[in-house]
Design a protein around this motif. Structure first.
Motif, short mmCIF file in Angstrom:
data_model
loop_
_atom_site.label_atom_id
_atom_site.label_comp_id
_atom_site.label_asym_id
_atom_site.label_seq_id
_atom_site.Cartn_x
_atom_site.Cartn_y
_atom_site.Cartn_z
N ILE A 1 -17.18 -22.64 -43.49
CA ILE A 1 -17.55 -21.24 -43.73
C ILE A 1 -16.32 -20.35 -43.69
O ILE A 1 -16.18 -19.43 -44.52
N ALA A 2 -15.40 -20.61 -42.78
CA ALA A 2 -14.18 -19.81 -42.68
C ALA A 2 -13.33 -19.95 -43.94
O ALA A 2 -12.78 -18.96 -44.44
N ALA B 1 -15.08 -18.08 -46.78
CA ALA B 1 -14.94 -16.63 -46.59
C ALA B 1 -13.53 -16.19 -46.94
O ALA B 1 -13.34 -15.15 -47.58
N LEU C 1 -13.13 -16.11 -50.73
CA LEU C 1 -13.84 -14.97 -51.31
C LEU C 1 -13.13 -13.66 -51.03
O LEU C 1 -13.08 -12.78 -51.89
N ILE C 2 -12.56 -13.53 -49.84
CA ILE C 2 -11.82 -12.30 -49.51
C ILE C 2 -10.58 -12.18 -50.40
O ILE C 2 -10.23 -11.08 -50.83
N LEU D 1 -14.83 -8.13 -47.88
CA LEU D 1 -14.40 -8.36 -46.50
C LEU D 1 -15.39 -7.80 -45.49
O LEU D 1 -15.79 -8.50 -44.55
N TYR E 1 -18.59 -7.11 -45.75
CA TYR E 1 -19.87 -7.82 -45.77
C TYR E 1 -19.74 -9.22 -45.19
O TYR E 1 -20.60 -9.66 -44.43
N ILE E 2 -18.67 -9.91 -45.53
CA ILE E 2 -18.48 -11.27 -45.01
C ILE E 2 -18.33 -11.25 -43.50
O ILE E 2 -18.95 -12.04 -42.79
N VAL E 3 -17.54 -10.32 -42.99
CA VAL E 3 -17.34 -10.23 -41.54
C VAL E 3 -18.65 -9.85 -40.85
O VAL E 3 -19.00 -10.43 -39.82
N TYR F 1 -21.04 -12.86 -40.90
CA TYR F 1 -20.52 -13.90 -39.99
C TYR F 1 -20.80 -13.52 -38.54
O TYR F 1 -21.27 -14.34 -37.76
#
Length: 50
Positions: free
Chosen positions: A12-13, A16, A19-20, A27, A29-31, A34
Motif C-alpha cells: 500500500i505504501a 501510494a 500515485l503521489i 496526497l 486523500y491518500i494520507v 490511510y
C-alpha cells in the motif's frame, strides 16, 4: 502464502508513493484514507470480517 496486514502495508505504501508522484493532488486523500484505515484496523473493526 497467507496475506496479512503486515504484508499489505509495504504494498500500500509503494502504491501510494507512486500515485503521489503521478498526481500530487492526491496526497491529501491518500494520507487521509490511510490514516482512517490504520485507525480502524488498530481498533479491531475488521476482526469480525475474517
Amino acid at each position: 502464502m497467507t496475506i496479512t496486514i503486515s504484508n499489505l502495508q509495504p504494498i500500500i505504501a509503494i502504491l501510494a508513493g507512486v500515485l503521489i508522484l503521478i498526481v500530487p493532488r492526491l496526497l491529501n486523500y491518500i494520507v487521509a484514507v490511510y490514516l482512517i484505515l490504520v485507525g480502524l484496523i488498530g481498533l479491531g473493526v475488521f476482526r469480525g470480517l475474517s
